[in-house]
Design a protein around this motif. Sequence first.
Motif, short mmCIF file in Angstrom:
data_model
loop_
_atom_site.label_atom_id
_atom_site.label_comp_id
_atom_site.label_asym_id
_atom_site.label_seq_id
_atom_site.Cartn_x
_atom_site.Cartn_y
_atom_site.Cartn_z
N MET A 320 -35.72 11.41 -49.14
CA MET A 320 -37.01 11.39 -48.31
C MET A 320 -36.67 12.21 -46.88
N VAL A 321 -35.50 12.07 -46.64
CA VAL A 321 -35.10 12.82 -45.16
C VAL A 321 -34.85 14.56 -45.55
N VAL A 322 -34.00 14.70 -46.51
CA VAL A 322 -33.72 15.90 -46.79
C VAL A 322 -34.96 16.96 -47.10
N PHE A 323 -36.00 16.20 -47.96
CA PHE A 323 -37.20 17.26 -48.45
C PHE A 323 -38.10 17.08 -47.15
N ALA A 324 -37.98 16.06 -46.35
CA ALA A 324 -38.89 16.21 -45.27
C ALA A 324 -38.47 17.22 -44.21
N LEU A 325 -37.14 17.44 -43.98
CA LEU A 325 -36.79 18.48 -42.93
C LEU A 325 -36.89 19.60 -43.62
N LEU A 326 -36.73 19.91 -44.81
CA LEU A 326 -36.86 21.32 -45.54
C LEU A 326 -38.33 21.85 -45.68
N LEU A 327 -39.00 20.99 -45.91
CA LEU A 327 -40.50 21.28 -46.14
C LEU A 327 -41.21 21.30 -44.74
N LEU A 328 -41.06 20.23 -44.13
CA LEU A 328 -42.01 20.09 -42.91
C LEU A 328 -41.53 20.20 -41.46
N ILE A 329 -40.37 20.29 -41.25
CA ILE A 329 -40.08 19.94 -39.55
C ILE A 329 -40.49 21.44 -38.99
N GLN A 330 -39.97 22.51 -39.52
CA GLN A 330 -40.13 23.77 -38.84
C GLN A 330 -41.73 23.88 -38.22
N PRO A 331 -42.56 23.85 -39.42
CA PRO A 331 -44.04 24.00 -39.12
C PRO A 331 -44.35 23.00 -38.22
N PHE A 332 -43.89 21.68 -38.30
CA PHE A 332 -44.54 20.55 -37.27
C PHE A 332 -43.92 21.00 -35.93
#
Length: 517
Positions: A320-332
């Motif tokens: 949950m944490v790894v995929f969220a960071l890789l997919l979403l954190i930079q655009p967010f």
Amino acid sequence: MGERVHRSVMNVKVGIVFYVLSLIPAFFARKVFLDCLGAEFIGMTGMLMNILSFLSIAELGIGTSIVYFLYKPLQQDDHAKVCEVMSMLAWLYRCIGFIIGGCGFVVSLFFPWWFGNLSTGLPLVYFAFYSFLASSMAGYIFNYKHLLVGANQKQYLVNAYMQSISIVQSITQIILAWYYRNLWLWVVVGLIFTIIGITIFNIRIRQLYPWLHVNLKEGRQNLKKYPEVLRKTRQIFVQRIKDFILYRSDEILVGIFVNVVKVAYYGNYTIITSKLVFLVNILSDGMSAGVGNLVAEGNIKNTMKVFWELMALRFVNTGMVVFALLLLIQPFIGCWFGKQYILDDVILYLLTFNLFIYISRGVVDMYISAHGLFSDVWAAWTELFLNLAITISLAPFLGIPGILLGKILSVFFIALLWKPYFLFSRGLKISFYIYWKGMMPYYLILAVFAAISLLLRTYVVIPIFDTLPLLVLCFFVIYLPLMILYMLTLLAATNGMKYFVARKPVLAKKLHFFFGK
């Protein structure tokens, strides 16, 4: 058994409810504080809080060692024994509170050299620090009873009261910062809510444990009766220093090796990662006392079954944490705070890998604590010295990536190889081969799905999902399906996930036709 599971479930449910309730004000708070109070002030407060976290090393691990002695008397409903242990804890924590106050005053003497160039001015730096220091001291002197509540598997009460106060505090600070933009007022509000929280929580404790009587004089004398407390405290102390350097010193190190403004930039990432880690910790904190109770029963078959269940749940959280960071954190970060706050991709990858190590090791650490295995002091020293050596060597040239590499390289082999061996050989007393046979599917599946996340990020998410509404859509059409597929793969390939699903007969029945028995 039923009561233990019920309390663990309550801890998790209440923790998740308050986690969700705290998310919105937390992210609004960061945005409002950066816009209304300035990146310099936010970076400065981040450094001050990290300095206080360092001073909290004076706690030495006393809380962890004493909680170990509470499991058995709580299980046996021995009120006299609990009062003895809590009296000892009260006396020790009072000493710690005053030691932290004294050390904080000494450290503050160096502020003219560290913060002299800030436009906010030194008076505000001192006022903020002494307010944070007073809150920290009060927590040790008056709020130590939360350890009893946690050991009694009622962590949900701590979460309910403390998170409620924290949410109201955040909302109040957001409103005042928006209308008044007063840095001093922001600090005062934090101190006031700390006092309110401690007062309310202690009233509730008196209602919950009317038989609890704490005697400071007897607490000091009880140290002779429990010599293992000081022995285990000495063993835990080095690990506490190591944990601070590895996991709680980011803002200090960024301030030293980069600059104070970059503390605020990096803090945008850590505020998100800390919320994700906090969600993971809700599950572990809610279950750690139950694990201590389980280990005390001595049923190795049941202990191992729960171990693999918790490992499955831990890797769901890790994914949950790894995929969220890789997919979403930079655009967010770009959409919410502004594209100027986006840091290099290398920092994102290193931050993600560091969090993978931290989260994935949680079950082993939980069982080590439940067994009272703190004697491998050499491992903590090794992690500590490696981290300092690598950070000092790389950070002046690489900046934030050097700091993160120091964390990763120093902890990788100890966390993923030595600690499991230590637990299985000294605590569980079964073959270490069993651990790796069970763990390989988890590592392989996580690696495959992390690679898929990177491909999706590069070719789908970044080119298309560049606004907040589109990111919300991305969460539902990419992140959630990926998580569901990941969990189904874990269910197909690991016994731990099967054990966990079997606790929910309705869910197990629905999934039966996919995977058989």
